[in-house]
Design a protein around this motif. Structure first.
Motif, mmCIF file in Angstrom:
data_model
loop_
_atom_site.group_PDB
_atom_site.id
_atom_site.type_symbol
_atom_site.label_atom_id
_atom_site.label_comp_id
_atom_site.label_asym_id
_atom_site.label_seq_id
_atom_site.Cartn_x
_atom_site.Cartn_y
_atom_site.Cartn_z
ATOM 1 N N VAL A 1 -18.148 22.794 -50.256
ATOM 2 C CA VAL A 1 -16.968 22.143 -49.877
ATOM 3 C C VAL A 1 -16.663 22.267 -48.689
ATOM 4 C CG1 VAL A 1 -14.276 22.228 -50.541
ATOM 5 C CG2 VAL A 1 -16.117 22.676 -52.441
ATOM 6 N N ALA A 2 -16.091 21.199 -47.984
ATOM 7 C CA ALA A 2 -15.601 21.389 -46.417
ATOM 8 C C ALA A 2 -14.413 22.595 -46.212
ATOM 9 C CB ALA A 2 -15.009 19.941 -46.108
ATOM 10 N N ASP A 3 -15.150 23.377 -45.198
ATOM 11 C CA ASP A 3 -13.995 24.577 -45.139
ATOM 12 C C ASP A 3 -13.260 24.606 -43.702
ATOM 13 O OD1 ASP A 3 -16.340 25.205 -43.454
ATOM 14 O OD2 ASP A 3 -16.922 26.994 -44.674
ATOM 15 N N ARG A 4 -13.505 23.517 -42.625
ATOM 16 C CA ARG A 4 -13.117 23.712 -41.435
ATOM 17 C C ARG A 4 -11.564 23.422 -41.425
ATOM 18 N NH1 ARG A 4 -11.079 21.238 -37.380
ATOM 19 N NH2 ARG A 4 -11.166 19.011 -38.369
ATOM 20 N N ILE A 5 -11.217 22.897 -42.475
ATOM 21 C CA ILE A 5 -9.584 22.509 -42.597
ATOM 22 C C ILE A 5 -9.488 23.335 -44.014
ATOM 23 C CG2 ILE A 5 -7.861 20.856 -43.317
ATOM 24 C CD1 ILE A 5 -9.946 18.713 -41.960
ATOM 25 N N PRO A 6 -8.552 24.354 -43.613
ATOM 26 C CA PRO A 6 -8.160 25.393 -44.742
ATOM 27 C C PRO A 6 -7.706 24.665 -46.033
ATOM 28 C CG PRO A 6 -7.198 26.155 -42.596
ATOM 29 C CD PRO A 6 -7.718 24.969 -42.584
ATOM 30 N N GLN A 7 -6.943 23.624 -45.989
ATOM 31 C CA GLN A 7 -6.334 23.109 -47.087
ATOM 32 C C GLN A 7 -7.577 22.118 -47.882
ATOM 33 O OE1 GLN A 7 -3.344 23.593 -48.178
ATOM 34 N NE2 GLN A 7 -3.301 22.215 -49.745
ATOM 35 N N LEU A 8 -8.587 21.556 -47.166
ATOM 36 C CA LEU A 8 -9.503 21.058 -47.912
ATOM 37 C C LEU A 8 -10.461 22.101 -48.601
ATOM 38 C CD1 LEU A 8 -11.432 18.316 -45.548
ATOM 39 C CD2 LEU A 8 -10.020 18.195 -47.509
ATOM 40 N N ALA A 9 -10.576 23.360 -48.093
ATOM 41 C CA ALA A 9 -11.474 24.406 -48.644
ATOM 42 C C ALA A 9 -10.783 24.838 -50.181
ATOM 43 C CB ALA A 9 -11.318 25.589 -47.764
ATOM 44 N N LYS A 10 -9.541 24.633 -50.373
ATOM 45 C CA LYS A 10 -9.028 25.046 -51.684
ATOM 46 C C LYS A 10 -9.470 24.128 -52.808
ATOM 47 C CE LYS A 10 -4.683 26.556 -49.681
ATOM 48 N NZ LYS A 10 -3.157 26.510 -49.871
ATOM 49 N N ALA A 11 -10.233 23.036 -52.789
ATOM 50 C CA ALA A 11 -10.866 22.139 -53.606
ATOM 51 C C ALA A 11 -11.826 22.884 -54.686
ATOM 52 C CB ALA A 11 -11.510 20.758 -53.192
ATOM 53 N N ASN A 12 -11.790 22.520 -55.994
ATOM 54 C CA ASN A 12 -12.762 23.110 -56.877
ATOM 55 C C ASN A 12 -13.928 22.401 -56.965
ATOM 56 O OD1 ASN A 12 -14.084 23.751 -59.263
ATOM 57 N ND2 ASN A 12 -12.277 23.661 -60.597
ATOM 58 N N PRO A 13 -15.135 23.137 -56.445
ATOM 59 C CA PRO A 13 -16.347 22.315 -56.368
ATOM 60 C C PRO A 13 -16.955 21.750 -57.595
ATOM 61 C CG PRO A 13 -16.674 24.749 -56.309
ATOM 62 C CD PRO A 13 -15.232 24.459 -56.276
ATOM 63 N N GLY A 14 -16.238 22.065 -58.558
ATOM 64 C CA GLY A 14 -16.769 21.254 -59.942
ATOM 65 C C GLY A 14 -16.065 19.944 -60.295
ATOM 66 N N TRP A 15 -14.855 19.632 -59.469
ATOM 67 C CA TRP A 15 -14.192 18.351 -59.757
ATOM 68 C C TRP A 15 -15.235 17.131 -59.427
ATOM 69 C CZ3 TRP A 15 -9.395 20.178 -56.205
ATOM 70 C CH2 TRP A 15 -8.729 20.853 -57.153
ATOM 71 N N PHE A 16 -14.778 16.268 -60.532
ATOM 72 C CA PHE A 16 -15.623 14.707 -60.289
ATOM 73 C C PHE A 16 -14.836 13.765 -60.722
ATOM 74 C CE2 PHE A 16 -18.417 11.263 -61.389
ATOM 75 C CZ PHE A 16 -18.704 10.966 -60.334
ATOM 76 N N ALA A 17 -14.433 12.978 -60.186
ATOM 77 C CA ALA A 17 -13.535 11.580 -60.820
ATOM 78 C C ALA A 17 -14.302 10.344 -60.368
ATOM 79 C CB ALA A 17 -12.157 11.776 -60.396
#
Length: 304
Positions: free
Chosen positions: A28-44
C-alpha cells in the motif's frame, strides 16, 4: 465466450480469486499518511457494458481518491475545451521509460513534458484548467465529469489535507522547473490544482462510468478526442510498464497510487478496479492481474 456482455458473476469470482493471490507481491502506498490506512486485502470491480449491463463484485462501497487516474480525464476535459492542437503545444505524447515523477527527464526534455500521464505533464495541464483559482477549477472539473458520466465524484478534503501535509518536494521541483522554462504561469496554483484534482474521490462504479465515456460513442464527446485519450492511455497510462501491458492485455488503461485502475474496451464498455497494493512502478497489483486474466479469457485486446 467472447466480449464483456457475456460475463457472469461466476466467471468473475474465479478470476478475482486468482488475482487476489498476487496482493502479497504489492504494498500500500505510504508516502501520503491517509493512503497508508487502506486495507491491503480490499478489492472491488465494476464493469459497465455498452448495453447497459453492469457487473460488480467485492468491496464496492470503498471510496478512494482517483490520484493519477484523473490525469486521463483532465486531458479529455482540455481537449474538449481547447482542441488537440493547443493541448499538444503544452504537452507531448511520447511514452516515457523513466518514473512518473522524474525531474531528470523533464530537464533533458528542456521543460516540455513528455506526456500527460506523468506528473510534469499533469501539473502543466492542471495549470490550464478553467476557473479563477485551484478550488474553483477543481469544482468546475468535478461537476463536468459528474454531469457527463452520471457519477458522484467529490473532493476528499481529508485526503487533500494529508497530501498537503506531506507535499512532494519532487513535484515542487517539477513545477518550479516548468515555470522557469515558461511552461507554467503560476507554479503554486498549478500544484494546488494538481493536488486537489488527484483527491477527487469516488467508488469503483464511478470510475467505471468515467471509463464508459471513453469506451462508447455518446452525444457529448468528440470521437476524435476519445481516440486520442485512449491512445495516450495505451502507450503511457501505466508509466514505464505501459508497453509490457499493451502486449499482455492490449487495452488502454490508467492507474493511480490510490489503488484505482480503469481499462477501456472500445465499443464494449469499461472495467474499473480498486486494489490498494502497488507494484514497484506504482500500478495496482491485483487490479492489473484481474484485468489481464479477463482480457485473455474474453479476448478483449484491441489488437484482435
Amino acid at each position: 465466450m467472447k466480449g464483456l456482455d457475456k460475463l457472469t458473476t461466476t466467471d468473475l469470482l474465479a478470476w478475482v480469486q486468482l488475482a487476489k493471490i498476487q496482493a502479497k507481491q504489492g504494498q500500500v502506498a505510504d508516502r501520503i499518511p491517509q493512503l497508508a490506512k487502506a486495507n491491503p486485502g480490499w478489492f472491488a470491480v465494476h464493469i459497465c457494458c455498452k448495453s447497459g449491463k453492469t457487473i460488480s463484485f467485492g468491496d464496492t462501497a470503498c471510496m478512494f481518491p482517483l490520484m493519477s487516474v484523473i490525469k486521463t480525464f483532465s486531458l479529455l476535459y482540455l481537449l474538449e475545451h481547447f482542441g488537440a492542437e493547443t493541448v499538444f503545444r503544452w504537452v507531448g505524447v511520447e511514452p516515457s521509460d523513466a518514473p512518473f515523477n522524474s525531474l531528470e527527464q523533464l530537464v533533458a526534455d528542456r521543460g516540455y513534458p513528455r506526456n500527460p500521464m506523468i506528473n510534469s505533464g499533469a501539473i502543466t495541464l492542471a495549470d490550464k484548467l478553467t476557473g479563477k483559482d485551484a478550488s474553483d477549477r477543481t469544482l468546475l472539473f468535478c461537476q463536468w465529469l459528474n454531469q457527463l458520466a452520471g457519477c458522484q465524484l467529490r473532493l476528499d478534503e481529508i485526503m487533500l489535507a494529508s497530501v498537503r501535509l506531506t507535499r512532494s518536494t519532487t513535484n515542487e521541483a517539477i513545477a518550479n522547473y516548468l515555470a522557469e522554462t515558461s511552461h507554467l504561469e503560476n507554479p503554486e496554483t498549478a500544484l494546488d490544482t494538481y493536488e486537489q484534482i488527484c483527491c477527487i474521490s469516488g467508488r469503483v462504479e464511478d470510475l467505471a462510468l468515467l471509463g464508459k465515456l471513453l469506451a462508447c460513442e455518446n452525444g457529448y464527446l468528440s470521437p476524435q478526442n476519445r481516440r486520442i485519450v485512449n491512445a495516450v492511455m495505451l502507450t503511457c497510462g501505466l508509466y514505464e510498464a505501459s508497453a509490457q501491458f499493451a502486449v499482455r492485455v492490449g487495452l488502454p488503461m490508467k492507474s493511480g497510487i490510490g489503488g484505482g485502475l480503469v481499462a477501456i474496451v472500445p465499443g464494449e464498455g469499461a472495467i474499473a478496479c480498486y486494489s490498494p497494493t502497488l507494484d514497484t512502478v506504482g500500478n495496482p497489483v491485483v487490479g492489473l492481474a484481474f484485468v489481464e486474466a479477463l482480457s485473455q479469457k474474453l479476448e478483449l485486446s484491441i489488437f484482435g
